[in-house]
Design an enzyme around this catalytic site. Structure first.
Site, PDB file in Angstrom:
ATOM      1  N   LYS A   1       0.829  -1.200   0.000  1.00  0.00           N
ATOM      2  CA  LYS A   1       0.000   0.000   0.000  1.00  0.00           C
ATOM      3  C   LYS A   1       0.868   1.256   0.000  1.00  0.00           C
ATOM      4  O   LYS A   1       1.954   1.260   0.572  1.00  0.00           O
ATOM      5  CB  LYS A   1      -0.866   0.052   1.269  1.00  0.00           C
ATOM      6  CG  LYS A   1      -2.035  -0.874   1.326  1.00  0.00           C
ATOM      7  CD  LYS A   1      -2.806  -0.647   2.622  1.00  0.00           C
ATOM      8  CE  LYS A   1      -3.973  -1.614   2.761  1.00  0.00           C
ATOM      9  NZ  LYS A   1      -5.034  -1.334   1.779  1.00  0.00           N
TER      10      LYS A   1
ATOM     11  N   ARG B   1     -10.693 -10.962   1.710  1.00  0.00           N
ATOM     12  CA  ARG B   1     -11.628 -11.926   1.118  1.00  0.00           C
ATOM     13  C   ARG B   1     -11.062 -13.346   1.153  1.00  0.00           C
ATOM     14  O   ARG B   1     -11.814 -14.315   1.187  1.00  0.00           O
ATOM     15  CB  ARG B   1     -11.966 -11.501  -0.304  1.00  0.00           C
ATOM     16  CG  ARG B   1     -10.813 -11.535  -1.283  1.00  0.00           C
ATOM     17  CD  ARG B   1     -11.094 -10.732  -2.539  1.00  0.00           C
ATOM     18  NE  ARG B   1     -11.129  -9.292  -2.255  1.00  0.00           N
ATOM     19  CZ  ARG B   1     -11.438  -8.362  -3.154  1.00  0.00           C
ATOM     20  NH1 ARG B   1     -11.742  -8.715  -4.389  1.00  0.00           N
ATOM     21  NH2 ARG B   1     -11.444  -7.088  -2.820  1.00  0.00           N
TER      22      ARG B   1
END
Length: 472
Positions: free
Chosen positions: A253, A327
């Site tokens: 990130k 997820r």
């Protein structure tokens, strides 16, 4: 530095609600008033008081206050604005805005306002100050309003305060082991059963995706499992994303995005807060909470883009982006939950957060129209905005992979919240009543009763849904 457990059934902010004022110091009356009722109220007051209120510029705006002078320099009361009357946070700024002392709602206010006032007051008194070396000023206190269901207020305030505390705690002090300790403390408080699977035991016990995401961290990944209630009752299972910090993994990130990544375990925090409410109320359900607790870090053992991962369900997943790790860990937990055919399966996660709906509205995904309608009704009743987004089946093709059963991210970023939900749907049977809430779980700036930092979204709505469906 940090306390061993954050979970407290009576958090400090509840101390802002008191049985009675201190001896010799009568409570100052609070007079809540709507904007459209102000002129009628002024017409009934002595001319001097009406002139005072008008000169102060008080209009009844939500959260506005106007002290009323009494004899000998005392306060005869405090006018409190309710605006148009539909803002549950109208009184939430008062614990920090009013001078210290005890206050009480003036006689004649309805029970609905009384409960709203008690909730807003306690949550308005909340502070995350466990790292402050000097205590802040104590909040003003409210005498418990008559007719309030105190157990319900305490239950909700404790859950909200705990969720905020968990999300606000720096990742250095809340790793997978500490999140496990929090869950264990909750289980012990309610007489629930707790089990955890740690580190290398995860692949051995068929939790391969949880292990793959967490093995890049020096802090071992875990699967947390809490059970409570009679197995003969309807099974309600909560799944919460417990990524205690998300660096993005090898698809790192940017620094600006990493600043709030201690909140990436907010789904787990919401699942735990909701579990507390369910158990504290004694709802007649068989509750299970599953939390994959991991840290997504960079190391020589980190999982990589284009790796193909096994999952608990048996499907193989091609990793599209290591920054879409939530997820993956949820896939294993949802498959396990679905295998028990629960009467209700709810998952909460900061998957795409506020990208679709901003920081104040939770995104709801479900295959089941009746479940969606019930949850939206429950959300409206408690003023917790939830918006249903479509599980648009044609977008499933975006998740096709040439080398595995499914890609974790697929061919593009368009419709990201939908494709993330479609990915999760692959691990839940179509007949299982399942809903996925995509949360942002962070207040970018302080508002009355909602300080900057960890935010609670949809918690009371989910509790209301469960209570309506399964309550006695």
């Amino acid at each position: 530095m940090a306390e061993p457990f954050l979970f407290r059934p009576d958090p400090p902010c509840l101390d802002a609600l008191v049985e009675a004022p201190a001896e010799g110091a009568p409570a100052v009356p609070l007079i809540p008033i709507r904007t459209d009722a102000l002129e009628a109220w002024l017409a009934e007051q002595p001319p001097e008081r009406a002139a005072w209120v008008r000169a102060a510029g008080f209009t009844g705006r939500a959260g506005a206050v106007c002290p009323l002078p009494g004899d000998g320099g005392t306060r005869a009361g405090v006018l409190v604005g309710l605006g148009d009357g539909d803002d549950p946070w109208a009184l939430a700024g008062l614990p920090r805005a009013l001078p210290a002392g005890a206050y009480a709602l003036a006689d004649g206010d309805g029970a609905d306002l009384a409960e709203t006032a008690a909730l807003a007051w306690a949550l308005g008194a909340y502070r995350f100050d466990r790292y402050k070396t000097a205590p802040g000023d104590p909040p003003a206190r409210l005498v418990w309003p008559a007719g309030v269901g105190r157990a319900a207020v305490r239950r909700r305030v404790a859950a909200v305060a705990w969720v905020r505390d968990l999300v606000n705690t720096p990742a250095a002090d809340l790793g997978p082991a500490e999140l496990a300790a929090e869950t264990r403390a909750l289980a012990e408080h309610h007489g629930a059963r707790f089990h955890e699977i740690v580190g290398d035991a995860l692949p051995a016990e068929n939790w391969p995706a949880v292990y793959a995401v967490g093995k890049g961290s020096a802090r071992a990944p875990r699967l947390l499992d809490l059970r409570w209630g009679d197995a003969a009752r309807p099974r309600v299972t909560l799944v919460g994303k417990g990524v205690v910090f998300d660096s993005g993994g090898l698809d790192l990130k940017p620094a600006s995005a990493m600043l709030v990544m201690k909140k990436d375990m907010a789904g787990a925090a919401h699942a735990l807060g909701l579990a507390h409410m369910i158990m504290d109320a004694g709802l007649p359900v068989c509750l299970r909470v599953l939390i994959p607790a991991v840290e997504n870090m960079v190391s020589g053992t980190s999982f990589r883009p284009r790796d193909v991962l096994a999952t608990r369900k048996g499907l193989t997943v091609e990793v599209g982006d290591t920054d879409a790790e939530g997820r993956l860990v949820l896939a294993d937990a949802l498959a396990e939950a679905d295998g028990e055919r629960p009467a209700l399966l709810l998952d909460m996660a900061t998957l795409t957060g506020g990208v679709a709906l901003g920081p104040n509205i939770s995104a709801l995904f479900t295959r089941h129209d009746a479940l969606a309608a019930d949850l939206l009704d429950a959300a409206t009743a408690v003023d917790e905005p939830v918006w249903r987004l479509p599980l648009h089946v044609p977008y499933r093709a975006m998740l096709d992979s040439t080398v595995a059963d499914i890609s974790s991210t697929g061919s593009g970023r368009l419709g990201g919240a939908i494709t993330a939900a479609l990915f999760l749907a692959e691990f839940v049977s179509p007949e299982t009543p399942w809903a996925h809430l995509d949360l942002y779980a962070w207040n970018p700036k302080t508002k009355p009763g909602r300080p900057e930092g960890g935010a609670v979204q949809g918690l009371t709505a989910l509790y209301g849904l469960i209570e309506r469906r399964f309550g006695a």
